[in-house]
Design a protein around this motif. Structure first.
Motif, PDB file in Angstrom:
ATOM      1  N   ILE A 106      38.421 -70.348 -14.985  1.00 33.79           N
ATOM      2  CA  ILE A 106      39.483 -70.181 -14.383  1.00 33.79           C
ATOM      3  C   ILE A 106      40.777 -69.832 -15.157  1.00 33.79           C
ATOM      4  CG2 ILE A 106      40.930 -70.925 -12.491  1.00 33.79           C
ATOM      5  CD1 ILE A 106      39.061 -72.990 -11.730  1.00 33.79           C
ATOM      6  N   TYR A 123      30.487 -68.768  -7.458  1.00 32.84           N
ATOM      7  CA  TYR A 123      29.754 -69.732  -6.569  1.00 32.84           C
ATOM      8  C   TYR A 123      28.551 -69.801  -6.653  1.00 32.84           C
ATOM      9  CZ  TYR A 123      34.295 -70.848  -4.320  1.00 32.84           C
ATOM     10  OH  TYR A 123      35.506 -71.209  -4.098  1.00 32.84           O
ATOM     11  N   LEU A 163      44.613 -76.052 -12.293  1.00 31.23           N
ATOM     12  CA  LEU A 163      43.197 -76.143 -12.567  1.00 31.23           C
ATOM     13  C   LEU A 163      42.730 -74.847 -13.441  1.00 31.23           C
ATOM     14  CD1 LEU A 163      42.004 -76.902  -8.984  1.00 31.23           C
ATOM     15  CD2 LEU A 163      41.997 -78.362 -10.979  1.00 31.23           C
ATOM     16  N   ALA A 210      48.698 -76.571  -7.366  1.00 28.09           N
ATOM     17  CA  ALA A 210      47.238 -77.015  -7.557  1.00 28.09           C
ATOM     18  C   ALA A 210      46.667 -75.890  -8.540  1.00 28.09           C
ATOM     19  CB  ALA A 210      46.623 -77.491  -6.378  1.00 28.09           C
ATOM     20  N   ALA A 211      46.499 -74.472  -7.920  1.00 31.18           N
ATOM     21  CA  ALA A 211      45.812 -73.492  -8.642  1.00 31.18           C
ATOM     22  C   ALA A 211      46.279 -73.436 -10.021  1.00 31.18           C
ATOM     23  CB  ALA A 211      46.170 -72.323  -7.774  1.00 31.18           C
ATOM     24  N   ARG A 241      32.045 -87.943  -1.811  1.00 34.60           N
ATOM     25  CA  ARG A 241      32.288 -87.303  -3.229  1.00 34.60           C
ATOM     26  C   ARG A 241      32.770 -88.304  -4.223  1.00 34.60           C
ATOM     27  NH1 ARG A 241      28.979 -83.606  -4.099  1.00 34.60           N
ATOM     28  NH2 ARG A 241      30.453 -82.370  -5.361  1.00 34.60           N
ATOM     29  N   LEU A 259      41.423 -81.306   1.591  1.00 32.01           N
ATOM     30  CA  LEU A 259      42.628 -80.963   1.747  1.00 32.01           C
ATOM     31  C   LEU A 259      42.933 -81.998   3.042  1.00 32.01           C
ATOM     32  CD1 LEU A 259      42.700 -77.214   1.561  1.00 32.01           C
ATOM     33  CD2 LEU A 259      44.051 -78.740  -0.005  1.00 32.01           C
TER      34      LEU A 259
END
Ligand code: HEM
Length: 126
Positions: A81, A37, A121, A117-118, A67, A53
């Motif tokens: 990732i 982060y 990405l 989703a994870a 955004r 979400l």
């Protein structure tokens, strides 16, 4: 007629607030995720994930009002990732989803989405 959205079925903003707050509470003590982060204050990141979400599941469109188009793959390019980061993210999210008090059908639907989703990405094999 107008089907009731998943967002409303699970309890609206309060439920998403609870899930994402629990997720970030876990991120704060995760040695894989925390260093990714860019900002020390995780509050704004927490708000962005919550609003995304909520919008994804049929709630208010505030995320895109603020955004623009989500473009999540593009927005994650700056962060490596790989499998380790994905697993860490899902570990934190699993706790948050499991503790949210959803009925089993909603819990599974939300969790299946998080896993999908994870995986989508990931941008590194190591
Ligand atoms: C932003 C990491 C998966 C949604 C971010 C940020 C990081 C990050 C470091 C920047 C924090 C910030 O907003 O300031 C990761 C990692 C993942 C992951 C390591 C592991 C797979 C996901 C998934 C979703 C998601 C699965 C959606 C279901 C978002 C959103 C933002 C974000 C909405 C803010 C985008 C923006 O508007 O700038 N993520 N993320 N992330 N992430 Fe993830």
């Amino acid at each position: 007629g107008n089907p009731v959205s998943f967002f409303e079925q699970v309890g609206g903003e309060e439920t998403f607030h609870r899930i994402v707050a629990r997720f970030y509470k876990e991120v704060k003590s995760d040695e894989v995720l925390l260093p990714l982060y860019p900002e020390e204050d995780l509050g704004p990141a927490e708000e962005r994930l919550r609003l995304f979400l909520m919008q994804y599941w049929g709630g208010p469109h505030t995320y895109s009002d603020n955004r623009g188009h989500p473009r999540l793959r593009m927005r994650h390019v700056p962060f490596k990732i790989g499998p380790v980061e994905r697993d860490a993210w899902l570990r934190c999210m699993r706790i948050a989803v499991d503790e949210a008090g959803l009925d089993e059908a909603h819990r599974k639907q939300l969790w299946d989405y998080m896993e999908m989703a994870a995986n989508s990405l990931m941008n590194s094999f190591s």
